[in-house]
Design an enzyme around this catalytic site. Structure first.
Site, PDB file in Angstrom:
ATOM      1  N   HIS A  45     114.284  66.984 -52.423  1.00  0.00           N
ATOM      2  CA  HIS A  45     115.049  67.781 -53.397  1.00  0.00           C
ATOM      3  C   HIS A  45     115.237  69.189 -52.849  1.00  0.00           C
ATOM      4  CE1 HIS A  45     116.279  69.625 -57.189  1.00  0.00           C
ATOM      5  NE2 HIS A  45     116.531  68.385 -57.594  1.00  0.00           N
ATOM      6  N   ASP A  48     116.115  60.499 -59.375  1.00  0.00           N
ATOM      7  CA  ASP A  48     116.903  59.273 -59.145  1.00  0.00           C
ATOM      8  C   ASP A  48     116.079  58.096 -58.663  1.00  0.00           C
ATOM      9  OD1 ASP A  48     119.355  61.532 -57.984  1.00  0.00           O
ATOM     10  OD2 ASP A  48     119.452  60.353 -59.822  1.00  0.00           O
TER      11      ASP A  48
HETATM   12  C1  SDX Z   1     119.831  65.209 -57.507  1.00  0.00           C
HETATM   13  O1  SDX Z   1     119.970  70.101 -57.087  1.00  0.00           O
HETATM   14  C2  SDX Z   1     119.629  69.394 -58.153  1.00  0.00           C
HETATM   15  O2  SDX Z   1     119.053  69.888 -59.077  1.00  0.00           O
HETATM   16  C3  SDX Z   1     120.063  67.939 -58.114  1.00  0.00           C
HETATM   17  C4  SDX Z   1     119.492  67.039 -59.192  1.00  0.00           C
HETATM   18  C5  SDX Z   1     120.021  67.389 -60.560  1.00  0.00           C
HETATM   19  O3  SDX Z   1     119.348  67.080 -61.540  1.00  0.00           O
HETATM   20  O4  SDX Z   1     121.195  67.863 -60.642  1.00  0.00           O
HETATM   21  O5  SDX Z   1     118.066  67.145 -59.216  1.00  0.00           O
HETATM   22  C6  SDX Z   1     119.877  65.586 -58.944  1.00  0.00           C
HETATM   23  O6  SDX Z   1     120.835  65.303 -56.843  1.00  0.00           O
HETATM   24  C7  SDX Z   1     118.527  64.761 -56.914  1.00  0.00           C
HETATM   25  C8  SDX Z   1     118.613  64.495 -55.378  1.00  0.00           C
HETATM   26  C9  SDX Z   1     119.208  63.098 -55.182  1.00  0.00           C
HETATM   27  N1  SDX Z   1     119.489  62.871 -53.734  1.00  0.00           N
HETATM   28  C10 SDX Z   1     118.755  62.007 -53.014  1.00  0.00           C
HETATM   29  O7  SDX Z   1     117.761  61.415 -53.437  1.00  0.00           O
HETATM   30  C11 SDX Z   1     119.274  61.780 -51.593  1.00  0.00           C
HETATM   31  C12 SDX Z   1     118.117  61.826 -50.594  1.00  0.00           C
HETATM   32  N2  SDX Z   1     117.638  63.198 -50.525  1.00  0.00           N
HETATM   33  C13 SDX Z   1     118.169  64.053 -49.505  1.00  0.00           C
HETATM   34  O8  SDX Z   1     119.442  63.797 -49.051  1.00  0.00           O
HETATM   35  C14 SDX Z   1     117.763  65.505 -49.622  1.00  0.00           C
HETATM   36  O9  SDX Z   1     116.426  65.527 -49.900  1.00  0.00           O
HETATM   37  C15 SDX Z   1     118.513  66.384 -50.585  1.00  0.00           C
HETATM   38  C16 SDX Z   1     119.984  66.359 -50.345  1.00  0.00           C
HETATM   39  C17 SDX Z   1     118.234  65.979 -51.997  1.00  0.00           C
HETATM   40  C18 SDX Z   1     118.013  67.812 -50.383  1.00  0.00           C
HETATM   41  O10 SDX Z   1     118.342  68.166 -49.100  1.00  0.00           O
HETATM   42  P1  SDX Z   1     118.086  69.663 -48.569  1.00  0.00           P
HETATM   43  O11 SDX Z   1     117.391  70.499 -49.557  1.00  0.00           O
HETATM   44  O12 SDX Z   1     119.359  70.176 -48.007  1.00  0.00           O
HETATM   45  O13 SDX Z   1     117.008  69.419 -47.464  1.00  0.00           O
HETATM   46  P2  SDX Z   1     117.336  69.141 -45.966  1.00  0.00           P
HETATM   47  O14 SDX Z   1     118.489  68.185 -45.873  1.00  0.00           O
HETATM   48  O15 SDX Z   1     117.445  70.466 -45.293  1.00  0.00           O
HETATM   49  O16 SDX Z   1     116.020  68.366 -45.501  1.00  0.00           O
HETATM   50  C19 SDX Z   1     114.879  69.081 -45.007  1.00  0.00           C
HETATM   51  C20 SDX Z   1     114.200  68.088 -44.053  1.00  0.00           C
HETATM   52  C21 SDX Z   1     115.154  67.537 -42.984  1.00  0.00           C
HETATM   53  O17 SDX Z   1     114.361  67.166 -41.883  1.00  0.00           O
HETATM   54  P3  SDX Z   1     114.223  68.237 -40.631  1.00  0.00           P
HETATM   55  O18 SDX Z   1     115.629  68.587 -40.196  1.00  0.00           O
HETATM   56  O19 SDX Z   1     113.464  69.417 -41.212  1.00  0.00           O
HETATM   57  O20 SDX Z   1     113.455  67.475 -39.576  1.00  0.00           O
HETATM   58  O21 SDX Z   1     113.772  66.934 -44.791  1.00  0.00           O
HETATM   59  C22 SDX Z   1     114.464  65.778 -44.324  1.00  0.00           C
HETATM   60  C23 SDX Z   1     115.688  66.272 -43.601  1.00  0.00           C
HETATM   61  O22 SDX Z   1     116.120  65.328 -42.620  1.00  0.00           O
HETATM   62  N3  SDX Z   1     114.807  64.986 -45.519  1.00  0.00           N
HETATM   63  C24 SDX Z   1     114.716  63.666 -45.594  1.00  0.00           C
HETATM   64  C25 SDX Z   1     115.077  63.347 -46.909  1.00  0.00           C
HETATM   65  N4  SDX Z   1     115.395  64.470 -47.570  1.00  0.00           N
HETATM   66  C26 SDX Z   1     115.222  65.484 -46.705  1.00  0.00           C
HETATM   67  N5  SDX Z   1     114.355  62.722 -44.675  1.00  0.00           N
HETATM   68  C27 SDX Z   1     114.378  61.433 -45.099  1.00  0.00           C
HETATM   69  N6  SDX Z   1     114.703  61.044 -46.354  1.00  0.00           N
HETATM   70  C28 SDX Z   1     115.067  61.974 -47.273  1.00  0.00           C
HETATM   71  N7  SDX Z   1     115.412  61.596 -48.499  1.00  0.00           N
END
Ligand code: SDX
Length: 428
Positions: free
Chosen positions: A307, A364
């Site tokens: 998140h 989710d």
């Molecule tokens: C919602 O913002 C809100 O409030 C949203 C929400 C709401 O109520 O409106 O809460 C609803 O959208 C919840 C989120 C639903 N999305 C997912 O479940 C999709 C999977 N999650 C990711 O795509 C991710 O965690 C995000 C998009 C939710 C957040 O991404 P960020 O904050 O931009 O974090 P990032 O992409 O910079 O990740 C940081 C690190 C990275 O690795 P490094 O580059 O540091 O090595 O964490 C890794 C990412 O690759 N990472 C994941 C991951 N999420 C982050 N690796 C594997 N699986 C994941 N799910």
């Protein structure tokens, strides 16, 4: 604590005001930055460090896993309030009295009929159309059938738009689902409660009486409350920035629905179920998917995990996980997907990659398991998220308009070609 931040840029020092919110969050006010520095701006892709507004609607603390609507904890609201009360709270700022709630629902019911010509728009979609695309289109189409709800400036005009969309949106949600199922597009029954009416419109078979199941009513009511607002997430920021041009509420909501559709945002609840199904088909091999999620060369992410703000457990996920057990048990549903989800969660919570990056289950991760137990098709999961988020989007749009926020227009840092003369085609 100093209420001034000093910035030194290009050898010059500049003082910027520091503002503090009611929960002691601190922000540097850069409204004057460009003017006082001769053009210097900040840049922050994804706005990870940038506040777009001041808001009094929802507070969340990602480190502590706190979520409150207008000061009330999500735990108490999910336990003690119903969805319509929470909608009133988010939009108007206070929990309603009985009289206020009755009038609110009466006004909503009085505006819940959708122009019959909208059926023609629904009919025009192929059954294969994704429900989020249909819902976004139908919501935008409401503008054409309710022109008086476009240019709303007074609180009274806004109130009329608010009760209209709260009345009509559940009909559009139900019609979106029934279109895919080849079922007649029906209305509900204004003698029912808000959530009961949603369920009846969605599930009533044309040749049978619809019998409400209190377990399902209560579970959906709780899920809608948990999804109702979440401060400046992607879709809410979309609703605010579209509304900041004084586009109407329905058009702004249509844009928010499209933003929510993305698999990184609300579309994740559908993607979680598809991922869990794939793992089940793969013989429950969670380790393979964990490896994929950690592989930088693999675009696969563990859907429902991580998140932007929560670097601790998403408090909503905790509540939904408990509800999933209760609902499936009450309904006598034994879904192997739930066991796979719990196994995946345990593995991730003990895996250094996830622990180091503070990746926990989000809202989710478990919600789709409950929707599925209710008989809601997977492609409709994000539509249910939109139904829950509707009062939050409305509240944020209304706050933005009442505070007379300026039109949203971010700056950029240009990194393209500098000036060059035109080249005639024969010389290219
Ligand atoms: C919602 O913002 C809100 O409030 C949203 C929400 C709401 O109520 O409106 O809460 C609803 O959208 C919840 C989120 C639903 N999305 C997912 O479940 C999709 C999977 N999650 C990711 O795509 C991710 O965690 C995000 C998009 C939710 C957040 O991404 P960020 O904050 O931009 O974090 P990032 O992409 O910079 O990740 C940081 C690190 C990275 O690795 P490094 O580059 O540091 O090595 O964490 C890794 C990412 O690759 N990472 C994941 C991951 N999420 C982050 N690796 C594997 N699986 C994941 N799910």
């Amino acid at each position: 604590m100093s209420n001034i931040a000093t910035l030194e840029v290009n050898g010059q020092k500049h003082e910027l005001p520091v503002v503090t919110g009611t929960e002691n969050e601190v922000a540097i006010d850069i409204k004057s930055l460009r003017a006082t520095t001769g053009g210097v701006i900040t840049i922050d892709p994804g706005y990870k460090n940038t506040g777009s507004c001041e808001s009094g609607i929802t507070f969340l603390d990602g480190e502590k896993g706190i979520l409150r609507y207008r000061g009330y904890s999500i735990e108490e609201l999910a336990e003690k309030a119903d969805f319509l009360e929470v909608a009133y709270l988010l939009i108007f700022g206070e929990l309603p009295s009985t009289e206020q709630l009755d009038k609110f629902y009466s006004d909503i019911k009085s505006k819940s009929v959708v122009d019959d010509d909208i059926r023609k728009i629904v009919d025009a979609f192929p059954k294969s159309a994704h429900p989020m695309g249909v819902l976004s289109s139908l919501t935008s189409a409401l503008t054409a059938f309710n022109p008086s709800s476009v240019n709303v400036d007074s609180e009274e005009e806004m109130y009329n738009s608010v009760v209209k969309i709260l009345g009509k949106f559940p009909v559009l949600v139900a019609w979106t689902m029934r279109k895919k199922q080849g079922l007649p597009l029906d209305y509900g029954d204004n003698s029912l409660g808000y959530v009961e009416n949603v369920l009846k419109m969605m599930f009533k078979q044309p040749n049978e009486e619809y019998i409400q199941n209190k377990v399902i009513v209560d579970a959906l009511d709780k899920l809608l409350i948990l999804h109702a607002d979440h401060e400046q997430n992607c879709s809410t920021s979309t609703v605010r920035i579209v509304g900041s041009s004084h586009a109407g509420l329905f058009a702004s909501l249509s844009a928010g629905i499209s933003a929510l559709w993305g698999p990184l945002h609300g579309g994740a609840n559908q993607a979680v179920l598809e991922m869990l199904e794939a793992i089940k088909e793969d013989g429950g091999d969670t380790k393979k998917y964990m490896a994929k999620a950690k592989d930088k060369n693999d675009p696969f992410r563990l859907m429902g995990f991580g998140h932007r703000v929560y670097k601790n457990f998403d408090p909503r996920a905790k509540i939904i996980k408990v509800a999933a057990d209760e609902v499936l048990e009450s309904l006598g549903v034994d879904d192997p997907i739930l066991a796979i989800a719990k196994g995946l969660e345990q593995e991730a919570l003990n895996d250094d990659y996830f622990v180091k990056r503070k990746l926990y289950p989000n809202v989710d991760f478990y919600s789709g398991i409950i929707y599925r137990a209710m008989g809601i098709p997977t492609e409709m999961f994000t539509v249910m998220f939109a139904l829950g988020r509707l009062p939050g989007w409305i509240a944020q749009w209304r706050e933005m308009r009442l505070r007379k926020e300026p039109i949203g227009r971010p700056r950029q840092l240009y990194i393209g070609e500098t000036y060059r003369d035109f080249k005639n085609i024969e010389k290219r």
